[in-house]
Design a protein around this motif. Structure first.
Motif, PDB file in Angstrom:
ATOM      1  N   VAL A  24      20.602  22.358  -0.813  1.00  0.00           N
ATOM      2  CA  VAL A  24      19.404  22.128  -1.621  1.00  0.00           C
ATOM      3  C   VAL A  24      18.506  21.144  -0.892  1.00  0.00           C
ATOM      4  CG1 VAL A  24      18.494  21.343  -3.830  1.00  0.00           C
ATOM      5  CG2 VAL A  24      20.694  22.548  -3.736  1.00  0.00           C
ATOM      6  N   VAL A  25      17.340  21.579  -0.563  1.00  0.00           N
ATOM      7  CA  VAL A  25      16.379  20.739   0.147  1.00  0.00           C
ATOM      8  C   VAL A  25      15.303  20.302  -0.834  1.00  0.00           C
ATOM      9  CG1 VAL A  25      14.730  20.603   2.050  1.00  0.00           C
ATOM     10  CG2 VAL A  25      16.811  21.995   2.278  1.00  0.00           C
ATOM     11  N   PRO A  26      15.142  19.004  -1.073  1.00  0.00           N
ATOM     12  CA  PRO A  26      14.115  18.550  -2.025  1.00  0.00           C
ATOM     13  C   PRO A  26      12.716  18.899  -1.528  1.00  0.00           C
ATOM     14  CG  PRO A  26      15.002  16.684  -0.788  1.00  0.00           C
ATOM     15  CD  PRO A  26      15.862  17.870  -0.449  1.00  0.00           C
ATOM     16  N   THR A  27      11.844  19.104  -2.504  1.00  0.00           N
ATOM     17  CA  THR A  27      10.466  19.428  -2.160  1.00  0.00           C
ATOM     18  C   THR A  27       9.800  18.232  -1.498  1.00  0.00           C
ATOM     19  OG1 THR A  27      10.355  20.887  -4.082  1.00  0.00           O
ATOM     20  CG2 THR A  27       8.253  20.215  -3.092  1.00  0.00           C
ATOM     21  N   ARG A  28       9.170  18.484  -0.395  1.00  0.00           N
ATOM     22  CA  ARG A  28       8.490  17.411   0.330  1.00  0.00           C
ATOM     23  C   ARG A  28       7.110  17.180  -0.281  1.00  0.00           C
ATOM     24  NH1 ARG A  28      11.480  20.160   4.162  1.00  0.00           N
ATOM     25  NH2 ARG A  28      12.835  18.855   5.460  1.00  0.00           N
ATOM     26  N   ARG A  29       6.874  15.920  -0.640  1.00  0.00           N
ATOM     27  CA  ARG A  29       5.587  15.551  -1.240  1.00  0.00           C
ATOM     28  C   ARG A  29       4.917  14.509  -0.354  1.00  0.00           C
ATOM     29  NH1 ARG A  29       9.158  16.008  -5.644  1.00  0.00           N
ATOM     30  NH2 ARG A  29       8.511  17.583  -7.192  1.00  0.00           N
ATOM     31  N   ALA A  30       4.553  14.920   0.805  1.00  0.00           N
ATOM     32  CA  ALA A  30       3.968  13.983   1.769  1.00  0.00           C
ATOM     33  C   ALA A  30       2.672  13.381   1.244  1.00  0.00           C
ATOM     34  CB  ALA A  30       3.720  14.700   3.092  1.00  0.00           C
ATOM     35  N   GLY A  31       1.867  14.200   0.569  1.00  0.00           N
ATOM     36  CA  GLY A  31       0.600  13.689   0.056  1.00  0.00           C
ATOM     37  C   GLY A  31       0.780  12.612  -0.990  1.00  0.00           C
ATOM     38  N   GLN A  32       1.758  12.811  -1.897  1.00  0.00           N
ATOM     39  CA  GLN A  32       1.993  11.815  -2.944  1.00  0.00           C
ATOM     40  C   GLN A  32       2.486  10.498  -2.364  1.00  0.00           C
ATOM     41  OE1 GLN A  32       4.476  13.260  -6.077  1.00  0.00           O
ATOM     42  NE2 GLN A  32       3.211  15.067  -6.499  1.00  0.00           N
ATOM     43  N   TRP A  33       3.413  10.579  -1.423  1.00  0.00           N
ATOM     44  CA  TRP A  33       3.940   9.352  -0.821  1.00  0.00           C
ATOM     45  C   TRP A  33       2.875   8.639  -0.001  1.00  0.00           C
ATOM     46  CZ3 TRP A  33       7.973   7.048  -2.573  1.00  0.00           C
ATOM     47  CH2 TRP A  33       9.014   7.790  -3.154  1.00  0.00           C
ATOM     48  N   THR A  34       2.018   9.386   0.656  1.00  0.00           N
ATOM     49  CA  THR A  34       0.929   8.772   1.415  1.00  0.00           C
ATOM     50  C   THR A  34      -0.035   8.044   0.490  1.00  0.00           C
ATOM     51  OG1 THR A  34       1.105  10.513   3.089  1.00  0.00           O
ATOM     52  CG2 THR A  34      -0.927   9.213   3.048  1.00  0.00           C
ATOM     53  N   ALA A  35      -0.374   8.708  -0.645  1.00  0.00           N
ATOM     54  CA  ALA A  35      -1.274   8.075  -1.613  1.00  0.00           C
ATOM     55  C   ALA A  35      -0.643   6.828  -2.228  1.00  0.00           C
ATOM     56  CB  ALA A  35      -1.642   9.084  -2.703  1.00  0.00           C
ATOM     57  N   ALA A  36       0.668   6.911  -2.556  1.00  0.00           N
ATOM     58  CA  ALA A  36       1.355   5.755  -3.122  1.00  0.00           C
ATOM     59  C   ALA A  36       1.381   4.594  -2.135  1.00  0.00           C
ATOM     60  CB  ALA A  36       2.777   6.139  -3.533  1.00  0.00           C
ATOM     61  N   GLY A  37       1.654   4.901  -0.872  1.00  0.00           N
ATOM     62  CA  GLY A  37       1.660   3.849   0.150  1.00  0.00           C
ATOM     63  C   GLY A  37       0.297   3.206   0.316  1.00  0.00           C
ATOM     64  N   LEU A  38      -0.759   4.027   0.267  1.00  0.00           N
ATOM     65  CA  LEU A  38      -2.112   3.496   0.383  1.00  0.00           C
ATOM     66  C   LEU A  38      -2.456   2.586  -0.785  1.00  0.00           C
ATOM     67  CD1 LEU A  38      -4.820   3.491   1.884  1.00  0.00           C
ATOM     68  CD2 LEU A  38      -5.462   5.542   0.591  1.00  0.00           C
ATOM     69  N   VAL A  39      -2.057   2.997  -2.000  1.00  0.00           N
ATOM     70  CA  VAL A  39      -2.316   2.170  -3.185  1.00  0.00           C
ATOM     71  C   VAL A  39      -1.586   0.835  -3.085  1.00  0.00           C
ATOM     72  CG1 VAL A  39      -1.926   1.994  -5.672  1.00  0.00           C
ATOM     73  CG2 VAL A  39      -2.825   4.114  -4.701  1.00  0.00           C
ATOM     74  N   LEU A  40      -0.317   0.858  -2.624  1.00  0.00           N
ATOM     75  CA  LEU A  40       0.439  -0.386  -2.482  1.00  0.00           C
ATOM     76  C   LEU A  40      -0.196  -1.312  -1.455  1.00  0.00           C
ATOM     77  CD1 LEU A  40       4.117   0.929  -2.638  1.00  0.00           C
ATOM     78  CD2 LEU A  40       2.868  -0.347  -4.389  1.00  0.00           C
ATOM     79  N   VAL A  41      -0.693  -0.743  -0.365  1.00  0.00           N
ATOM     80  CA  VAL A  41      -1.355  -1.557   0.661  1.00  0.00           C
ATOM     81  C   VAL A  41      -2.613  -2.209   0.099  1.00  0.00           C
ATOM     82  CG1 VAL A  41      -2.584  -1.465   2.860  1.00  0.00           C
ATOM     83  CG2 VAL A  41      -0.407  -0.281   2.608  1.00  0.00           C
ATOM     84  N   LEU A  42      -3.410  -1.430  -0.656  1.00  0.00           N
ATOM     85  CA  LEU A  42      -4.624  -1.984  -1.240  1.00  0.00           C
ATOM     86  C   LEU A  42      -4.313  -3.075  -2.261  1.00  0.00           C
ATOM     87  CD1 LEU A  42      -6.729   1.286  -1.724  1.00  0.00           C
ATOM     88  CD2 LEU A  42      -7.027  -0.479   0.025  1.00  0.00           C
ATOM     89  N   LEU A  43      -3.255  -2.855  -3.078  1.00  0.00           N
ATOM     90  CA  LEU A  43      -2.864  -3.880  -4.043  1.00  0.00           C
ATOM     91  C   LEU A  43      -2.408  -5.153  -3.350  1.00  0.00           C
ATOM     92  CD1 LEU A  43      -0.921  -1.775  -6.718  1.00  0.00           C
ATOM     93  CD2 LEU A  43      -3.150  -2.877  -6.983  1.00  0.00           C
ATOM     94  N   ALA A  44      -1.649  -4.996  -2.269  1.00  0.00           N
ATOM     95  CA  ALA A  44      -1.182  -6.166  -1.519  1.00  0.00           C
ATOM     96  C   ALA A  44      -2.355  -6.928  -0.915  1.00  0.00           C
ATOM     97  CB  ALA A  44      -0.210  -5.731  -0.430  1.00  0.00           C
ATOM     98  N   LEU A  45      -3.320  -6.196  -0.362  1.00  0.00           N
ATOM     99  CA  LEU A  45      -4.498  -6.851   0.211  1.00  0.00           C
ATOM    100  C   LEU A  45      -5.298  -7.581  -0.867  1.00  0.00           C
ATOM    101  CD1 LEU A  45      -5.722  -4.100   2.717  1.00  0.00           C
ATOM    102  CD2 LEU A  45      -4.589  -6.266   3.262  1.00  0.00           C
ATOM    103  N   GLY A  46      -5.438  -6.940  -2.043  1.00  0.00           N
ATOM    104  CA  GLY A  46      -6.157  -7.594  -3.126  1.00  0.00           C
ATOM    105  C   GLY A  46      -5.445  -8.847  -3.608  1.00  0.00           C
ATOM    106  N   LEU A  47      -4.116  -8.795  -3.717  1.00  0.00           N
ATOM    107  CA  LEU A  47      -3.346  -9.960  -4.161  1.00  0.00           C
ATOM    108  C   LEU A  47      -3.454 -11.103  -3.154  1.00  0.00           C
ATOM    109  CD1 LEU A  47      -1.396 -11.161  -6.230  1.00  0.00           C
ATOM    110  CD2 LEU A  47       0.490 -10.142  -4.939  1.00  0.00           C
ATOM    111  N   VAL A  48      -3.345 -10.777  -1.882  1.00  0.00           N
ATOM    112  CA  VAL A  48      -3.473 -11.808  -0.846  1.00  0.00           C
ATOM    113  C   VAL A  48      -4.858 -12.431  -0.883  1.00  0.00           C
ATOM    114  CG1 VAL A  48      -3.524 -12.199   1.646  1.00  0.00           C
ATOM    115  CG2 VAL A  48      -1.705 -10.805   0.649  1.00  0.00           C
TER     116      VAL A  48
END
Length: 285
Positions: A24-48
């Motif tokens: 069983v190979v899980p569905t790859r959601r590259a777009g979702q993980w990329t968007a989540a990573g981008l949001v986390l980076v922006l939140l970190a920059l805003g917090l800093v």
């Protein structure tokens, strides 16, 4: 020595080799993980940026966060919120019962109250009550010019305003109770008051609690409007400080952080109250 026929018979009787299990190979959601990573980076920059920006003056925030004047304002805000919610729901429950009455006059009065107080801004209502002495200098022989202080005006104005919304919340909760429950209570000979207190309201709480919790949080934040009539709530207390020190941003942050903290506690309490009344239903979690 076995014959070819015997060998063929043994081969036919042997079970077929087991097939390897499917992978069983899980569905790859590259777009979702990329968007989540981008949001986390922006939140970190805003917090800093917020933490390192000297304009926020976090040392001043820490100095005044637990100061005596701010804590007194916080105490008045919490007291005002609790009193307004309690009185508002008592009056709102009465209005909801009148709205569901068989008497057309009582229904009309309840509807008119809700319509009027939901149609006028709360600031306008507070200003009218604050200037009641100019409208009616005397009521039943009582001088009203200096009768109501700022805190009394805040309690009256906010209570009458919240009661209009509480009436609709309670009415919606009562209407959510199955009609068969009421008919069963009537068949047992229970009077209207006992049916309401013993049968209807306990079941209606499941529908009342979520919007009531939202109203509580809204009332907590809405009490900040009483600062316009010089009630020394949390916001007004911080305003008094920054009018003296000119440190506007850090004092506004003090008020904001206290509102966020109290709202978070109320939201947590709302979650557990909702879960209590949702016992035995699919919504319980």
């Amino acid at each position: 020595m076995s014959t070819p026929l015997a060998t063929l018979s043994k081969t036919a009787q042997a079970p077929p080799p087991a097939e390897p299990p499917l992978r069983v190979v899980p569905t790859r959601r590259a777009g979702q993980w990329t968007a989540a990573g981008l949001v986390l980076v922006l939140l970190a920059l805003g917090l800093v940026s917020v933490v390192r920006n000297k304009a926020f003056q976090w040392d001043v925030v820490a100095e005044y966060f637990t100061s005596a004047s701010v804590l007194r304002g916080l105490g008045l805000t919490l007291w005002l919120t609790a009193l307004v919610m309690a009185l508002g729901f008592v009056l709102g429950t009465l209005l909801a019962v009148l709205r569901l009455s068989d008497n057309p006059v009582l229904r009309a009065v309840s509807w008119g109250y809700v319509w009027f107080f939901r149609s006028t801004p709360i600031l306008v209502q507070l200003l009218f009550w604050f200037n009641i002495g100019a409208l009616y200098p005397q009521i039943l022989g009582v001088n009203t010019v200096n009768l109501l202080g700022p805190v009394s005006v805040a309690v009256i104005g906010l209570t009458l305003h919240e009661a209009a919304y509480a009436a609709e919340v309670v009415r919606g909760g009562i209407l959510s109770v199955d009609r068969g429950q009421i008919e069963a209570a009537e068949s047992l000979g229970l009077g209207r008051r006992r049916r309401l207190s013993r049968i209807v309201l306990p079941q209606a709480m499941r529908a009342i609690v979520p919007p009531a919790g939202n109203m509580l949080i809204g009332t907590l934040k809405g009490t900040s409007i009483v600062s316009v009539i010089a009630v020394q709530d949390l916001l007004y207390s911080t305003q008094l400080v920054y009018h003296r020190t000119y440190e506007v941003i850090p004092l506004l942050l003090v008020a904001t952080l206290w509102y966020v903290a109290v709202t978070s506690v109320l939201s947590l309490g709302q979650y557990y109250v909702e879960r209590y009344y949702a016992r035995g239903t699919a919504g319980a979690r």
